[in-house]
Scaffold this motif. Structure first.
Motif, PDB file in Angstrom:
ATOM      1  N   UNK A 278      79.490  66.027  33.781  1.00 44.05           N
ATOM      2  CA  UNK A 278      78.697  67.202  34.115  1.00 44.05           C
ATOM      3  C   UNK A 278      77.422  66.775  34.839  1.00 44.05           C
ATOM      4  N   UNK A 279      76.879  67.661  35.671  1.00 44.00           N
ATOM      5  CA  UNK A 279      75.632  67.372  36.376  1.00 44.00           C
ATOM      6  C   UNK A 279      74.480  68.239  35.884  1.00 44.00           C
ATOM      7  N   UNK A 280      74.747  69.043  34.861  1.00 46.66           N
ATOM      8  CA  UNK A 280      73.717  69.889  34.262  1.00 46.66           C
ATOM      9  C   UNK A 280      73.628  69.552  32.782  1.00 46.66           C
ATOM     10  N   UNK A 281      72.406  69.375  32.288  1.00 47.65           N
ATOM     11  CA  UNK A 281      72.219  69.040  30.879  1.00 47.65           C
ATOM     12  C   UNK A 281      72.638  70.210  30.001  1.00 47.65           C
ATOM     13  N   UNK A 282      73.338  69.901  28.910  1.00 51.01           N
ATOM     14  CA  UNK A 282      73.763  70.955  27.982  1.00 51.01           C
ATOM     15  C   UNK A 282      72.666  71.302  26.989  1.00 51.01           C
ATOM     16  N   UNK A 283      71.771  70.354  26.736  1.00 49.05           N
ATOM     17  CA  UNK A 283      70.682  70.578  25.791  1.00 49.05           C
ATOM     18  C   UNK A 283      69.399  69.992  26.364  1.00 49.05           C
ATOM     19  N   UNK A 284      68.299  70.708  26.152  1.00 43.59           N
ATOM     20  CA  UNK A 284      66.972  70.230  26.557  1.00 43.59           C
ATOM     21  C   UNK A 284      66.036  70.461  25.384  1.00 43.59           C
ATOM     22  N   UNK A 285      65.511  69.382  24.845  1.00 45.45           N
ATOM     23  CA  UNK A 285      64.668  69.451  23.654  1.00 45.45           C
ATOM     24  C   UNK A 285      63.247  69.042  24.006  1.00 45.45           C
ATOM     25  N   UNK A 286      62.289  69.914  23.720  1.00 45.07           N
ATOM     26  CA  UNK A 286      60.878  69.589  23.925  1.00 45.07           C
ATOM     27  C   UNK A 286      60.357  68.834  22.712  1.00 45.07           C
ATOM     28  N   UNK A 287      59.713  67.696  22.970  1.00 41.47           N
ATOM     29  CA  UNK A 287      59.189  66.847  21.911  1.00 41.47           C
ATOM     30  C   UNK A 287      57.665  66.944  21.876  1.00 41.47           C
ATOM     31  N   UNK A 288      57.038  66.610  20.740  1.00 39.43           N
ATOM     32  CA  UNK A 288      55.573  66.688  20.653  1.00 39.43           C
ATOM     33  C   UNK A 288      54.861  65.726  21.590  1.00 39.43           C
ATOM     34  N   UNK A 289      55.472  64.572  21.848  1.00 34.28           N
ATOM     35  CA  UNK A 289      54.897  63.552  22.726  1.00 34.28           C
ATOM     36  C   UNK A 289      56.034  62.903  23.512  1.00 34.28           C
ATOM     37  N   UNK A 290      55.715  62.147  24.568  1.00 34.77           N
ATOM     38  CA  UNK A 290      56.779  61.435  25.281  1.00 34.77           C
ATOM     39  C   UNK A 290      57.557  60.499  24.360  1.00 34.77           C
ATOM     40  N   UNK A 291      58.856  60.390  24.611  1.00 35.89           N
ATOM     41  CA  UNK A 291      59.730  59.468  23.888  1.00 35.89           C
ATOM     42  C   UNK A 291      59.888  58.220  24.753  1.00 35.89           C
ATOM     43  N   UNK A 292      59.495  57.074  24.211  1.00 32.81           N
ATOM     44  CA  UNK A 292      59.491  55.832  24.981  1.00 32.81           C
ATOM     45  C   UNK A 292      60.808  55.080  24.933  1.00 32.81           C
ATOM     46  N   UNK A 293      61.636  55.344  23.922  1.00 35.48           N
ATOM     47  CA  UNK A 293      62.907  54.628  23.787  1.00 35.48           C
ATOM     48  C   UNK A 293      63.894  55.507  23.044  1.00 35.48           C
ATOM     49  N   UNK A 294      65.179  55.317  23.351  1.00 36.44           N
ATOM     50  CA  UNK A 294      66.270  55.998  22.663  1.00 36.44           C
ATOM     51  C   UNK A 294      67.259  54.953  22.165  1.00 36.44           C
ATOM     52  N   UNK A 295      67.922  55.262  21.065  1.00 41.02           N
ATOM     53  CA  UNK A 295      68.964  54.369  20.555  1.00 41.02           C
ATOM     54  C   UNK A 295      70.020  55.194  19.847  1.00 41.02           C
ATOM     55  N   UNK A 296      71.274  54.799  20.046  1.00 41.16           N
ATOM     56  CA  UNK A 296      72.398  55.434  19.372  1.00 41.16           C
ATOM     57  C   UNK A 296      72.968  54.468  18.353  1.00 41.16           C
ATOM     58  N   UNK A 297      73.093  54.913  17.120  1.00 42.44           N
ATOM     59  CA  UNK A 297      73.732  54.120  16.082  1.00 42.44           C
ATOM     60  C   UNK A 297      75.243  54.244  16.259  1.00 42.44           C
ATOM     61  N   UNK A 298      75.981  53.240  15.805  1.00 39.74           N
ATOM     62  CA  UNK A 298      77.427  53.207  16.027  1.00 39.74           C
ATOM     63  C   UNK A 298      78.135  54.439  15.478  1.00 39.74           C
ATOM     64  N   UNK A 299      77.579  55.069  14.441  1.00 37.38           N
ATOM     65  CA  UNK A 299      78.220  56.262  13.884  1.00 37.38           C
ATOM     66  C   UNK A 299      77.842  57.534  14.641  1.00 37.38           C
ATOM     67  N   UNK A 300      77.082  57.394  15.741  1.00 35.87           N
ATOM     68  CA  UNK A 300      76.795  58.531  16.597  1.00 35.87           C
ATOM     69  C   UNK A 300      75.424  59.139  16.447  1.00 35.87           C
ATOM     70  N   UNK A 301      74.629  58.691  15.490  1.00 35.69           N
ATOM     71  CA  UNK A 301      73.293  59.252  15.329  1.00 35.69           C
ATOM     72  C   UNK A 301      72.374  58.800  16.463  1.00 35.69           C
ATOM     73  N   UNK A 302      71.494  59.716  16.899  1.00 36.15           N
ATOM     74  CA  UNK A 302      70.585  59.461  18.014  1.00 36.15           C
ATOM     75  C   UNK A 302      69.149  59.448  17.505  1.00 36.15           C
ATOM     76  N   UNK A 303      68.391  58.424  17.912  1.00 37.91           N
ATOM     77  CA  UNK A 303      66.997  58.292  17.498  1.00 37.91           C
ATOM     78  C   UNK A 303      66.110  58.127  18.727  1.00 37.91           C
ATOM     79  N   UNK A 304      64.903  58.700  18.636  1.00 32.84           N
ATOM     80  CA  UNK A 304      63.914  58.566  19.691  1.00 32.84           C
ATOM     81  C   UNK A 304      62.613  58.008  19.147  1.00 32.84           C
TER      82      UNK A 304
END
Length: 430
Positions: free
Chosen positions: A185-211
Motif C-alpha cells: 500500500x502507498x497510504x498509511x492505514x494508521x496515523x498516531x500522534x505522539x506527545x514527543x518525537x519518537x527517535x527509534x522503533x523496534x519490533x519484538x519477534x512476537x509482533x509487539x511494537x515499541x517506540x
C-alpha cells in the motif's frame, strides 16, 4: 596470523588493524562516533557506521575488522544486515550502498532521496529494503536493486523504521507521529500522534511494537495504532532500541542514563549497563541475546553481558569518557551529545564537525580546513549566545538549512542556558 595484524591506512588518514589475533579482539577502528550497528543473521559478523564516513565489517568471533568500506560522502548514519551475508549502509549523502563481504565497492547503489538517509529496515521476507530520509519520504526498494516506491505522509524528517512480522511497515517522524503502512500500500492505514518525537522503533519477534520517545518514555503500540503501554525509562531523551531474539529484553539507550535493559515480561527496567558515562547511539544484541554491542561517542564498540550489566571480558578495555576533562565545570553535562563531533581546544582541530574553539563572534562556515556545504558558506550568521540558542530552539535543519549537523533541539531553556555557559567558559581558553 600475528598478534598485531596488518595495519591498513586509507585516504581519509584513518588506520585500521586488520587480522588482529583473538585475544586482542576489540571493535576498535573508527575515527569518530559510532552511529549504527547491525549483526548478521548467523551472528558471525557485524557492521558499524560512523561519523568518520566509513562503515566497518567485523568478525564477532575474533573482534577483527574484516573490511573497511569507503563510499559515502560524509557520515554513515545507518547500517542494516541483509540476506546472503550482505549489508546496506546509508548516510548524509542520501545514497544507500549494498555491500558484499570481500568486495571493495558496493554491488549496487540505491539513489533517489534528496536528503540524508537516517533509517533503514529490512522486510521479513528479505526482499524489500525500506529507507527513511530527512526529505520526509520513505522509499521501498526491491533487493539488490531496482526502482523504489515512495511513501509520503510525515511532515519532516523520518526518524525510524521497522517492519512487523506480517510485512506492515511502521515509521516514526520528527513530526511526533507514528504511521503503519500495510504491505503493497502507498497510504498509511494508521496515523498516531505522539506527545514527543519518537527517535527509534523496534519490533519484538512476537509482533509487539515499541517506540523510544524524546521525553524518556518507552511506548508500546498495538496494531490499531493505539498506545497500550507507557513506561518511564529516563528523564532525558531515548536514542536507540534493540530487541533480543528471546523476546525477553529490549535494550534502550538514554542520553542521561546510558543503556537500560527493559524486561518485556515485567515491563520494568531490569538493569543499567555500565557504559562509563559515554552517550550510546547504536545498539545490537548478539550471542543469542546474551550480550549487547553498543557504540556512540566512544569510537570503540563495546560488548556488555546482559546478565551482569558489565563490560564483557573480551572487550575489557576501559571506555573513554571524553567528558572527563571538564569534570570541574557544573554545566559540562550539557555538552555530552556534542563532544563526539566538536573539539574545544585550539590544538585538537576538527572532528566530524568544526572545532568550537573561539566560536563566539565568529561568522558561520569560516573554520579553516573544514568542508562546509555551499549552503552554509552563503549564510550571514555570526555565532553569539543568542544565535547558538536559536539553533537549538529551531533545530539545525531549520536554522541552518543544508547543514551536515544531526537534527536535534534543546527544548528546556535551562538546558540551553547551561550549554551557552559551558561554551562561554571552555571555547575561549588559550
Amino acid at each position: 596470523m600475528n598478534a598485531i595484524g596488518a595495519l591498513r591506512c586509507v585516504s581519509t588518514g584513518l588506520c585500521f588493524i586488520i587480522g588482529a589475533a583473538a585475544y586482542a579482539a576489540e571493535l576498535r577502528g573508527h575515527g569518530g562516533a559510532v552511529r549504527s550497528i547491525a549483526v548478521s543473521s548467523d551472528a558471525e559478523t557485524a557492521i558499524t557506521g560512523s561519523f568518520d564516513a566509513t562503515a566497518i565489517i567485523w568478525s564477532l568471533e575474533t573482534g577483527e575488522a574484516r573490511q573497511v568500506l569507503l563510499f559515502h560522502e560524509g557520515q554513515v548514519d545507518v547500517v542494516v544486515a541483509l540476506p546472503e551475508g550482505r549489508y546496506a549502509s546509508a548516510g548524509i549523502d542520501g545514497n544507500i550502498a549494498i555491500w558484499e563481504i570481500g568486495r571493495s565497492e558496493p554491488i549496487s547503489v540505491l539513489r533517489g532521496h534528496s536528503g540524508p538517509v537516517v533509517a533503514l529496515a529490512l522486510a521479513p521476507d528479505g526482499k524489500t529494503l525500506a529507507s527513511g530520509s530527512r526529505d520526509a519520504t520513505i522509499r521501498l526498494w526491491p533487493l539488490p536493486e531496482g526502482s523504489s516506491r515512495v511513501l509520503r505522509g510525515h511532515d519532516g524528517s523520518i526518524n525510524a523504521l521497522t517492519f512487523l512480522p506480517d510485512g506492515t511497515l511502521a515509521s516514526a517522524g520528527y513530526d511526533s507521529t507514528v504511521m503503519l503502512w500495510p504491505a503493497d500500500e502507498t497510504v498509511a492505514s494508521k496515523r498516531l500522534s505522539m506527545p514527543t518525537p519518537v527517535n527509534a522503533l523496534a519490533t519484538v519477534a512476537d509482533g509487539r511494537l515499541f517506540g523510544a520517545g524524546s521525553d524518556g518514555k518507552l511506548r508500546e503500540i498495538d496494531r490499531s495504532g493505539a498506545v497500550i503501554g507507557e513506561y518511564a525509562v529516563s528523564t532525558g531523551p531515548l536514542i536507540a532500541l534493540a530487541t533480543a531474539a528471546d523476546n525477553r529484553h529490549l535494550a534502550v539507550s538514554a542520553l542521561k542514563d546510558g543503556v537500560v535493559l527493559f524486561d518485556l515480561y515485567t515491563h520494568r527496567p531490569a538493569r543499567n549497563l555500565n557504559t562509563a558515562g559515554a552517550a550510546v547511539w547504536a545498539l545490537a544484541f548478539t550471542g543469542g541475546g546474551r550480550a549487547i554491542l553498543a557504540g556512540g561517542t566512544d569510537p570503540v564498540v563495546g560488548e556488555w553481558n546482559v546478565d551482569t550489566g558489565q563490560r564483557a571480558d573480551r572487550f575489557a578495555t576501559s571506555q573513554l569518557d571524553l567528558m572527563a576533562g571538564f569534570a570541574d565545570n557544573p554545566d559540562a553535562e550539557s555538552f555530552r551529545a556534542c563532544i563526539a563531533c566538536h573539539t574545544l581546544d585550539p590544538d585538537q582541530g576538527n572532528r566530524a564537525g568544526p572545532t568550537l574553539h573561539g566560536i563566539f563572534g565568529r561568522r558561520i562556515a569560516t573554520v579553516d580546513g573544514y568542508p562546509y556545504s555551499p549552503a552554509l558558506q552563503g549564510m550571514d550568521i555570526v555565532w553569539t549566545p543568542e544565535t547558538v540558542s536559536e539553533l537549538f530552539v529551531l533545530g539545525p535543519s531549520k536554522f541552518t538549512p543544508g547543514t551536515k549537523m544531526p537534527e536535534q533541539t534543546i527544548t528546556d531553556p535551562k538546558d540551553r542556558a547551561a550549554l551557552i555557559r559551558f561554551l562561554e567558559a571552555e571555547t575561549g581558553r588559550k
